[in-house]
Enzyme design. Structure first.
Site, PDB file in Angstrom:
ATOM      1  N   GLU A 123      -4.677 -44.307   1.146  1.00 44.45           N
ATOM      2  CA  GLU A 123      -3.898 -43.336   0.379  1.00 44.45           C
ATOM      3  C   GLU A 123      -2.702 -43.980  -0.312  1.00 44.45           C
ATOM      4  O   GLU A 123      -2.322 -43.564  -1.409  1.00 44.45           O
ATOM      5  CB  GLU A 123      -3.377 -42.228   1.308  1.00 44.45           C
ATOM      6  N   VAL A 124      -2.083 -44.918   0.366  1.00 42.61           N
ATOM      7  CA  VAL A 124      -0.860 -45.520  -0.169  1.00 42.61           C
ATOM      8  C   VAL A 124      -1.156 -46.982  -0.537  1.00 42.61           C
ATOM      9  O   VAL A 124      -1.554 -47.769   0.325  1.00 42.61           O
ATOM     10  CB  VAL A 124       0.292 -45.460   0.855  1.00 42.61           C
ATOM     11  N   ILE A 127       4.260 -40.076   9.175  1.00 44.48           N
ATOM     12  CA  ILE A 127       4.746 -38.712   8.970  1.00 44.48           C
ATOM     13  C   ILE A 127       3.730 -37.673   9.452  1.00 44.48           C
ATOM     14  O   ILE A 127       4.090 -36.520   9.713  1.00 44.48           O
ATOM     15  CB  ILE A 127       5.088 -38.518   7.468  1.00 44.48           C
ATOM     16  N   HIS A 131      -0.479 -51.652   4.647  1.00 48.24           N
ATOM     17  CA  HIS A 131       0.134 -51.135   5.872  1.00 48.24           C
ATOM     18  C   HIS A 131      -0.859 -51.245   7.005  1.00 48.24           C
ATOM     19  O   HIS A 131      -2.054 -50.996   6.828  1.00 48.24           O
ATOM     20  CB  HIS A 131       0.615 -49.691   5.719  1.00 48.24           C
TER      21      HIS A 131
HETATM   22  P1  AMP Z   1      -3.782 -44.760   4.511  1.00 51.55           P
HETATM   23  O1  AMP Z   1      -4.807 -43.674   4.390  1.00 51.55           O
HETATM   24  O2  AMP Z   1      -4.245 -45.906   5.383  1.00 51.55           O
HETATM   25  O3  AMP Z   1      -3.287 -45.227   3.156  1.00 51.55           O
HETATM   26  O4  AMP Z   1      -2.562 -44.152   5.304  1.00 51.55           O
HETATM   27  C1  AMP Z   1      -1.396 -43.693   4.710  1.00 51.55           C
HETATM   28  C2  AMP Z   1      -0.554 -43.130   5.815  1.00 51.55           C
HETATM   29  O5  AMP Z   1       0.757 -42.992   5.342  1.00 51.55           O
HETATM   30  C3  AMP Z   1      -1.005 -41.764   6.328  1.00 51.55           C
HETATM   31  O6  AMP Z   1      -1.255 -41.851   7.731  1.00 51.55           O
HETATM   32  C4  AMP Z   1       0.194 -40.847   6.016  1.00 51.55           C
HETATM   33  O7  AMP Z   1       0.407 -39.861   6.988  1.00 51.55           O
HETATM   34  C5  AMP Z   1       1.330 -41.849   5.948  1.00 51.55           C
HETATM   35  N1  AMP Z   1       2.474 -41.467   5.143  1.00 51.55           N
HETATM   36  C6  AMP Z   1       2.479 -40.989   3.888  1.00 51.55           C
HETATM   37  N2  AMP Z   1       3.735 -40.780   3.462  1.00 51.55           N
HETATM   38  C7  AMP Z   1       4.546 -41.154   4.478  1.00 51.55           C
HETATM   39  C8  AMP Z   1       5.966 -41.168   4.665  1.00 51.55           C
HETATM   40  N3  AMP Z   1       6.813 -40.776   3.686  1.00 51.55           N
HETATM   41  N4  AMP Z   1       6.452 -41.608   5.847  1.00 51.55           N
HETATM   42  C9  AMP Z   1       5.618 -41.989   6.819  1.00 51.55           C
HETATM   43  N5  AMP Z   1       4.284 -42.011   6.712  1.00 51.55           N
HETATM   44  C10 AMP Z   1       3.743 -41.586   5.557  1.00 51.55           C
END
Ligand code: AMP
Length: 119
Positions: free
Chosen positions: A99-100, A34, A104
């Site tokens: 972050e998530v 995103i 991934h």
């Molecule tokens: P990380 O810091 O490796 O956990 O990366 C999390 C990634 O998820 C970041 O690059 C965000 O931009 C991406 N992200 C968060 N929410 C969404 C979403 N709803 N759809 C697509 N990407 C997302």
């Protein structure tokens, strides 16, 4: 770390929120980030509740592990990234700014990507 089933990628997998899908099979879902950091910035996630690479490789089935990594390679091929090249990256934990909390793999491409790490 225990898996938080309310994380945003879990909601995407359950189709509770939309994503810009680029690939899906029995093992993995890939969608555009995103907030893209490169002209191509795709995230590939396994279908299952795994926080990190360490969690995934310790607890997922061999079939899912193989299927997930095949999907990562398939997405790179589908996006024609083999030439001129691309980068894959998976953040885990606080030092990497994950972050998530759902495993991934980021796929970056479409430009010269520069040094591997910002110093
Ligand atoms: P990380 O810091 O490796 O956990 O990366 C999390 C990634 O998820 C970041 O690059 C965000 O931009 C991406 N992200 C968060 N929410 C969404 C979403 N709803 N759809 C697509 N990407 C997302």
């Amino acid at each position: 770390m225990t898996y938080d089933s309310e994380n945003i990628f879990a909601k995407i997998l359950r189709e509770e929120i939309p994503c810009d899908k680029v690939y899906e099979d029995d093992f993995a879902l890939a969608f555009n980030d995103i907030n893209p950091q490169a002209p191509v910035h795709v995230l590939v996630i396994p279908k299952g509740e795994y926080v990190s690479m360490a969690d995934f490789t310790a607890t997922a089935s061999a079939e899912l592990i193989a299927g997930f990594f095949r999907a990562v390679g398939q997405v790179a091929r589908d996006l024609n990234l083999e030439q001129p090249g691309y980068r894959i990256l998976a953040n885990a934990g606080d030092d990497a700014h994950q972050e998530v909390p759902h495993l991934h793999i980021h796929i970056f491409g479409g430009k010269k990507l520069g040094p591997m790490l910002v110093r």
